[in-house]
Design an enzyme around this catalytic site. Structure first.
Site, PDB file in Angstrom:
ATOM      1  N   LYS A 126       0.771  -1.313  -0.063  1.00  0.00           N
ATOM      2  CA  LYS A 126      -0.132   0.064   0.146  1.00  0.00           C
ATOM      3  C   LYS A 126       0.790   1.341  -0.161  1.00  0.00           C
ATOM      4  O   LYS A 126       2.057   0.998   0.374  1.00  0.00           O
ATOM      5  CB  LYS A 126      -0.872   0.077   1.363  1.00  0.00           C
TER       6      LYS A 126
HETATM    7  N1  LIG Z   1     -10.624   2.004  -5.869  1.00  0.00           N
HETATM    8  C1  LIG Z   1     -10.537   0.974  -5.666  1.00  0.00           C
HETATM    9  O1  LIG Z   1     -10.474   0.119  -6.601  1.00  0.00           O
HETATM   10  C2  LIG Z   1     -10.625   0.237  -4.152  1.00  0.00           C
HETATM   11  C3  LIG Z   1     -10.158  -1.084  -4.058  1.00  0.00           C
HETATM   12  C4  LIG Z   1     -10.387  -1.712  -2.876  1.00  0.00           C
HETATM   13  C5  LIG Z   1     -10.741  -0.911  -1.869  1.00  0.00           C
HETATM   14  N2  LIG Z   1     -11.115   0.465  -1.803  1.00  0.00           N
HETATM   15  C6  LIG Z   1     -11.524   0.872  -0.728  1.00  0.00           C
HETATM   16  O2  LIG Z   1     -12.789   1.589  -0.914  1.00  0.00           O
HETATM   17  C7  LIG Z   1     -12.861   2.806  -0.247  1.00  0.00           C
HETATM   18  C8  LIG Z   1     -13.385   4.143  -0.975  1.00  0.00           C
HETATM   19  O3  LIG Z   1     -12.376   4.145  -1.883  1.00  0.00           O
HETATM   20  P1  LIG Z   1     -12.587   4.779  -3.548  1.00  0.00           P
HETATM   21  O4  LIG Z   1     -11.773   4.580  -4.523  1.00  0.00           O
HETATM   22  O5  LIG Z   1     -13.926   4.974  -3.742  1.00  0.00           O
HETATM   23  O6  LIG Z   1     -11.997   6.270  -2.908  1.00  0.00           O
HETATM   24  P2  LIG Z   1     -12.625   7.906  -3.472  1.00  0.00           P
HETATM   25  O7  LIG Z   1     -11.727   8.671  -3.179  1.00  0.00           O
HETATM   26  O8  LIG Z   1     -12.918   7.680  -5.059  1.00  0.00           O
HETATM   27  O9  LIG Z   1     -13.963   7.878  -2.537  1.00  0.00           O
HETATM   28  C9  LIG Z   1     -13.843   8.044  -1.247  1.00  0.00           C
HETATM   29  C10 LIG Z   1     -15.317   8.781  -0.848  1.00  0.00           C
HETATM   30  O10 LIG Z   1     -15.216   8.768   0.519  1.00  0.00           O
HETATM   31  C11 LIG Z   1     -15.523  10.028   0.919  1.00  0.00           C
HETATM   32  N3  LIG Z   1     -15.290  10.166   2.364  1.00  0.00           N
HETATM   33  C12 LIG Z   1     -14.047  10.523   2.828  1.00  0.00           C
HETATM   34  N4  LIG Z   1     -13.909  10.733   4.109  1.00  0.00           N
HETATM   35  C13 LIG Z   1     -15.194  10.582   4.491  1.00  0.00           C
HETATM   36  C14 LIG Z   1     -15.844  10.656   5.642  1.00  0.00           C
HETATM   37  N5  LIG Z   1     -15.171  10.883   6.805  1.00  0.00           N
HETATM   38  N6  LIG Z   1     -17.337  10.483   5.960  1.00  0.00           N
HETATM   39  C15 LIG Z   1     -17.743  10.073   4.763  1.00  0.00           C
HETATM   40  N7  LIG Z   1     -17.133  10.173   3.302  1.00  0.00           N
HETATM   41  C16 LIG Z   1     -15.881  10.275   3.396  1.00  0.00           C
HETATM   42  C17 LIG Z   1     -15.206  10.958  -0.048  1.00  0.00           C
HETATM   43  O11 LIG Z   1     -15.960  12.353  -0.003  1.00  0.00           O
HETATM   44  C18 LIG Z   1     -15.430   9.950  -1.280  1.00  0.00           C
HETATM   45  O12 LIG Z   1     -16.755  10.388  -1.704  1.00  0.00           O
HETATM   46  C19 LIG Z   1     -11.487   3.150   0.435  1.00  0.00           C
HETATM   47  O13 LIG Z   1     -11.719   2.366   1.716  1.00  0.00           O
HETATM   48  C20 LIG Z   1     -10.462   2.252  -0.187  1.00  0.00           C
HETATM   49  O14 LIG Z   1      -9.289   1.623   0.621  1.00  0.00           O
HETATM   50  C21 LIG Z   1     -11.105   0.777  -3.218  1.00  0.00           C
END
Ligand SMILES: NC(=O)c1ccc[n+]([C@@H]2O[C@H](COP(=O)([O-])OP(=O)(O)OC[C@H]3O[C@@H](n4cnc5c(N)ncnc54)[C@H](O)[C@@H]3O)[C@@H](O)[C@H]2O)c1
Length: 440
Positions: A126
């Site tokens: 990571k």
């Molecule tokens: N993108 C991927 O392919 C992927 C893969 C595996 C896991 N994840 C996990 O999924 C989750 C989301 O990732 P993503 O890619 O959608 O990120 P992103 O940046 O596209 O979206 C994150 C969202 O969370 C919101 N957010 C941040 N802090 C917040 C809070 N305190 N309260 C409410 N909303 C909040 C942001 O405003 C945004 O809408 C993360 O935990 C990430 O580790 C993502």
């Protein structure tokens, strides 16, 4: 407790690693605690517990850039390779002002477990930079990404460690990372990242993969619990790549998304939120704030909303024990039976009270649905192409590999994806195009 004992106890909370601050042990302490919890069940494998509690490599880098106003700014960046025994590291890159080494280590550790649980040939890694991507210009963000990639370039690579998008990063970030790594290496290295744009060798469906994984996992669990998706109430925390796509898929399947939240707003509309409109508003305004189709709600009330599906898709650590115990997600709605008013509202309970109670307990145990590693499976597709595996052979082998790993639904989804890709390539050939793109 003596001072020495206290010091040892604090150190134990961070797994004995002196370079972590025992006064702020989370989330690495959670990871260590989880590992310790499974210790009694590991049998002969218990000897590897200490290995899991010691990340293989943790790199801290300084990321200096020239800002648009001519000043120089410094950002702290990390890349942690928790374990590479099963293959090259795989894990996202997070751009967030609160990222710490401790957090990146925990996320890398969870990637090791996730990859192993799905049986994929990747290790856990990571990365992250302490920056709010919304507070810098596009040019500054590009310079930050390029400098960070150069700094961690000594430990990443298609056969070493493959970064992916995470919070605050997207396909564009991956394109910049791939380009920087390729420039420094003196040759194109498409395989150094996953989640890149399709034009640069990315996979169709990658951007939606994790959100789709959320929906598929929910759909399969719902099938198991005999819970109809249509009309079900859904609450989604985080409205970015994962939460936004997941919400749209629930919406398209006829579910009622009653609440959504992001870092700018927490909104509710019991009648159902128009998800495409909310997504369009977010794209235009950088967040949900100001979206007229729902009303603001108190942060803790959000977790208490009654719903069938609760999707935590923001940052980790949101679903505390307290919130989980108060969450009113997934209580099966009673079916109305017009021919048996009263007793017929819950026929199973009337006829088999014991069975109904056990079913209720089972459903309660399954209140919160987990994501599956859809992004990881997608990486296999990327990798097949990057390593130029023979097309037909790779496709067959991949399906065989996915069989038993992703469950029926995952395999069917990937079959559909491949069918679409083949049809597209065929029509492109018929239309006289040289090639749409190299395809798995
Ligand atoms: N993108 C991927 O392919 C992927 C893969 C595996 C896991 N994840 C996990 O999924 C989750 C989301 O990732 P993503 O890619 O959608 O990120 P992103 O940046 O596209 O979206 C994150 C969202 O969370 C919101 N957010 C941040 N802090 C917040 C809070 N305190 N309260 C409410 N909303 C909040 C942001 O405003 C945004 O809408 C993360 O935990 C990430 O580790 C993502």
């Amino acid at each position: 407790m003596s001072a020495t004992q206290q010091d040892q106890a604090s150190l134990d909370r961070v797994g004995g690693l002196s370079y972590l601050n025992p006064a702020a042990p989370e989330p690495w302490a959670s990871f260590v605690e989880q590992i310790e919890r499974v210790r009694p069940h590991l049998g002969a494998l218990e000897r590897w517990i200490e290995t899991l509690k010691h990340p293989k490599r943790a790199l801290i880098v300084d990321v200096p850039i020239e800002r648009d106003d001519g000043t120089v700014a410094h950002y702290e960046g990390y890349r942690v390779q928790h374990n590479l025994s099963r293959g090259p590291g795989k894990g996202g890159v997070r751009f967030h002002p609160d990222v710490t080494l401790n957090e990146v280590m925990a996320l890398a550790g969870w990637m090791t477990i996730k990859n192993a649980a799905v049986g994929l040939p990747f290790g856990g890694a990571k990365g992250g930079i302490r920056v709010d991507p919304n507070s810098v210009s596009k040019g500054e963000l590009q310079r930050i990404t390029r400098r960070y990639t150069s700094e961690i370039g000594i430990i990443i690579g298609p056969d070493k460690d493959i970064p992916a998008p995470d919070v605050g990063t997207n396909a564009m970030t991956m394109a910049i990372m791939m380009d920087t790594f390729s420039m420094n290496r003196g040759g194109t290295a498409t395989g150094v990242v996953t989640g890149k744009p399709i034009a640069l060798g990315g996979s169709l469906g990658r951007q939606e993969a994790t959100g789709r994984g959320v929906f598929i996992a929910a759909r399969e669990a719902a099938r198991h619990l005999r819970l109809p998706i249509e009309g079900a109430r859904v609450v989604v925390q985080g409205f970015g790549n994962v939460g936004g796509i997941g919400a749209r898929m629930f919406h398209d399947a006829g579910a009622r998304v009653i609440a959504v939240s992001d870092h700018t707003a927490i909104l509710v509309n019991e009648a159902g939120i128009d998800v495409p409109a909310a997504l369009a508003h977010t794209a235009a305004n950088g967040g949900l704030k100001g979206f007229a189709g729902a009303a603001p709600i108190d942060p803790e009330e959000f977790w208490r909303l009654e719903c069938e599906f609760l999707v935590p898709a923001a940052l980790e650590g949101q679903l505390t024990v307290e919130r989980a115990s108060r969450a009113r997600a997934h209580r099966r709605r009673r079916r109305q039976r017009p021919d048996h008013p009263g007793r017929g509202r819950h026929p199973a309970r009337a006829r088999h009270p014991g069975r109904a109670r056990r079913a209720r307990q089972r459903r309660r145990r399954h209140r919160v649905l987990l994501r599956v590693g859809a992004g990881l499976l997608q990486l296999l597709l990327d990798r097949g192409r990057d390593q130029r595996a023979p097309r037909a052979h790779h496709g067959r082998r991949l399906h065989r590999d996915l069989e038993g790993r992703a469950g029926e639904a995952g395999v069917a989804a990937h079959r559909r994806l491949h069918h679409r890709l083949r049809t597209r390539a065929r029509s492109a050939r018929r239309a006289g195009a040289v090639s749409v793109r190299r395809e798995a």
